[in-house]
Each structure stands twice: as C-alpha cells, then as structure tokens.
Design a protein around this motif. Structure first.
Motif, PDB file in Angstrom:
ATOM      1  N   SER A  13      46.450  51.163  22.307  1.00 32.63           N
ATOM      2  CA  SER A  13      47.061  51.052  23.636  1.00 32.63           C
ATOM      3  C   SER A  13      46.811  49.675  24.227  1.00 32.63           C
ATOM      4  N   ALA A  14      45.584  49.197  24.096  1.00 29.93           N
ATOM      5  CA  ALA A  14      45.246  47.867  24.622  1.00 29.93           C
ATOM      6  C   ALA A  14      46.087  46.795  23.934  1.00 29.93           C
ATOM      7  N   GLN A  15      46.277  46.926  22.633  1.00 34.34           N
ATOM      8  CA  GLN A  15      47.091  45.957  21.890  1.00 34.34           C
ATOM      9  C   GLN A  15      48.543  45.988  22.368  1.00 34.34           C
ATOM     10  N   ARG A  16      49.088  47.185  22.548  1.00 31.15           N
ATOM     11  CA  ARG A  16      50.473  47.296  23.038  1.00 31.15           C
ATOM     12  C   ARG A  16      50.600  46.702  24.434  1.00 31.15           C
ATOM     13  N   LEU A  17      49.618  46.936  25.284  1.00 28.53           N
ATOM     14  CA  LEU A  17      49.656  46.379  26.646  1.00 28.53           C
ATOM     15  C   LEU A  17      49.610  44.858  26.612  1.00 28.53           C
ATOM     16  N   ARG A  18      48.726  44.299  25.795  1.00 25.09           N
ATOM     17  CA  ARG A  18      48.636  42.828  25.712  1.00 25.09           C
ATOM     18  C   ARG A  18      49.930  42.217  25.171  1.00 25.09           C
ATOM     19  N   TYR A  56      41.597  52.916  31.814  1.00 28.84           N
ATOM     20  CA  TYR A  56      40.995  52.510  30.550  1.00 28.84           C
ATOM     21  C   TYR A  56      41.135  51.024  30.216  1.00 28.84           C
ATOM     22  N   HIS A  57      41.960  50.304  30.952  1.00 27.81           N
ATOM     23  CA  HIS A  57      42.238  48.909  30.576  1.00 27.81           C
ATOM     24  C   HIS A  57      42.127  47.951  31.756  1.00 27.81           C
ATOM     25  N   PRO A  58      40.971  47.898  32.410  1.00 24.53           N
ATOM     26  CA  PRO A  58      40.826  46.996  33.567  1.00 24.53           C
ATOM     27  C   PRO A  58      40.983  45.528  33.183  1.00 24.53           C
ATOM     28  N   ASP A  59      40.685  45.172  31.947  1.00 25.78           N
ATOM     29  CA  ASP A  59      40.861  43.796  31.505  1.00 25.78           C
ATOM     30  C   ASP A  59      42.342  43.408  31.484  1.00 25.78           C
ATOM     31  N   VAL A  60      43.192  44.338  31.115  1.00 23.51           N
ATOM     32  CA  VAL A  60      44.635  44.063  31.105  1.00 23.51           C
ATOM     33  C   VAL A  60      45.154  43.984  32.543  1.00 23.51           C
ATOM     34  N   VAL A  61      44.612  44.803  33.430  1.00 23.18           N
ATOM     35  CA  VAL A  61      44.997  44.740  34.846  1.00 23.18           C
ATOM     36  C   VAL A  61      44.642  43.360  35.406  1.00 23.18           C
ATOM     37  N   GLN A  62      43.449  42.853  35.072  1.00 24.77           N
ATOM     38  CA  GLN A  62      43.055  41.524  35.530  1.00 24.77           C
ATOM     39  C   GLN A  62      43.985  40.453  34.968  1.00 24.77           C
ATOM     40  N   ALA A  63      44.357  40.586  33.710  1.00 22.49           N
ATOM     41  CA  ALA A  63      45.281  39.622  33.102  1.00 22.49           C
ATOM     42  C   ALA A  63      46.649  39.686  33.774  1.00 22.49           C
ATOM     43  N   LEU A  64      47.096  40.885  34.124  1.00 24.38           N
ATOM     44  CA  LEU A  64      48.360  41.040  34.838  1.00 24.38           C
ATOM     45  C   LEU A  64      48.283  40.367  36.203  1.00 24.38           C
ATOM     46  N   HIS A  65      47.200  40.587  36.931  1.00 26.26           N
ATOM     47  CA  HIS A  65      47.039  39.957  38.248  1.00 26.26           C
ATOM     48  C   HIS A  65      47.024  38.437  38.130  1.00 26.26           C
ATOM     49  N   ALA A  66      46.354  37.919  37.112  1.00 27.71           N
ATOM     50  CA  ALA A  66      46.330  36.473  36.897  1.00 27.71           C
ATOM     51  C   ALA A  66      47.738  35.939  36.615  1.00 27.71           C
ATOM     52  N   ALA A  67      48.494  36.647  35.797  1.00 28.71           N
ATOM     53  CA  ALA A  67      49.872  36.235  35.491  1.00 28.71           C
ATOM     54  C   ALA A  67      50.741  36.285  36.739  1.00 28.71           C
ATOM     55  N   GLN A  68      50.553  37.327  37.556  1.00 28.07           N
ATOM     56  CA  GLN A  68      51.323  37.428  38.797  1.00 28.07           C
ATOM     57  C   GLN A  68      51.019  36.248  39.709  1.00 28.07           C
ATOM     58  N   GLN A  69      49.746  35.917  39.872  1.00 28.83           N
ATOM     59  CA  GLN A  69      49.370  34.802  40.734  1.00 28.83           C
ATOM     60  C   GLN A  69      49.902  33.481  40.206  1.00 28.83           C
ATOM     61  N   LYS A  70      49.827  33.292  38.907  1.00 30.07           N
ATOM     62  CA  LYS A  70      50.310  32.056  38.301  1.00 30.07           C
ATOM     63  C   LYS A  70      51.807  31.886  38.524  1.00 30.07           C
ATOM     64  N   HIS A  71      52.550  32.968  38.398  1.00 32.75           N
ATOM     65  CA  HIS A  71      53.997  32.878  38.506  1.00 32.75           C
ATOM     66  C   HIS A  71      54.493  32.959  39.944  1.00 32.75           C
ATOM     67  N   LEU A  72      53.641  33.394  40.858  1.00 37.94           N
ATOM     68  CA  LEU A  72      54.032  33.397  42.261  1.00 37.94           C
ATOM     69  C   LEU A  72      53.919  32.010  42.863  1.00 37.94           C
ATOM     70  N   ARG A  73      52.935  31.264  42.395  1.00 37.62           N
ATOM     71  CA  ARG A  73      52.736  29.914  42.911  1.00 37.62           C
ATOM     72  C   ARG A  73      53.754  28.977  42.290  1.00 37.62           C
TER      73      ARG A  73
END
Length: 90
Positions: A13-18, A56-73
């Motif tokens: 699941s983590a691999q599919r999410l990434r 189960y995947h808080p690391d992927v949530v953090q990566a998603l938030h980072a991507a959102q912030q990067k693309h919002l700016r």
C-alpha cells in the motif's frame, strides 16, 4: 491475517501511495489542467482508502502536504507581495 501478511500489505500500500503521489506531482508539472493534489485524489489513484492513508501512512501524508505547499507557492509570490504593498501604500 498474520503479522507477516499485514506487513506485506502495508508495504504494498505504501508503495502504491508513493507511486501515485509521484505520478500526480509529475502530471502537475507538465499539464495544462493538472490533477488536484488532494488526499482523495491520491487514494483514488492508489486504490487505498483515506482512512488507511491517515492511519497507516503518516509519512505519505507528510509528503503529500509538502507537495501541496511546494505547488501552491509561486516563485514570484514574494516579489508580487512587495509590489502590492508598495502600490497600496501609495
């Protein structure tokens, strides 16, 4: 389900999410109408429930938030804000 089977499922699941997040970010960079960088879109693309993502995947949530912030700016946001302040002060 055994612990080993649960671990394998979580890893898959983590691999599919990434992979889904990578796909979404790439599409965002090269498309005229990019997909939204949202948890729902990520989960739909990965075939994972949102509950599983957050539980189960808080690391992927953090990566998603980072991507959102990067693309919002936008690169020119600081310069634009300074121009608006200067124009409004005049």
């Amino acid at each position: 389900m055994t612990k080993q089977a649960r671990g394998a499922t979580k890893t898959a699941s983590a691999q599919r999410l990434r992979e889904a997040l990578t796909t979404m970010v790439r599409q965002r960079g090269g498309s005229a109408s990019p997909p939204a960088l949202t948890a729902t879109a990520l989960c739909d693309l990965a075939g994972i429930s949102r509950n599983a993502l957050y539980r189960y995947h808080p690391d992927v949530v953090q990566a998603l938030h980072a991507a959102q912030q990067k693309h919002l700016r936008r690169p020119d946001d600081a310069g634009r804000a300074a121009r608006l302040r200067r124009d409004n002060a005049a």
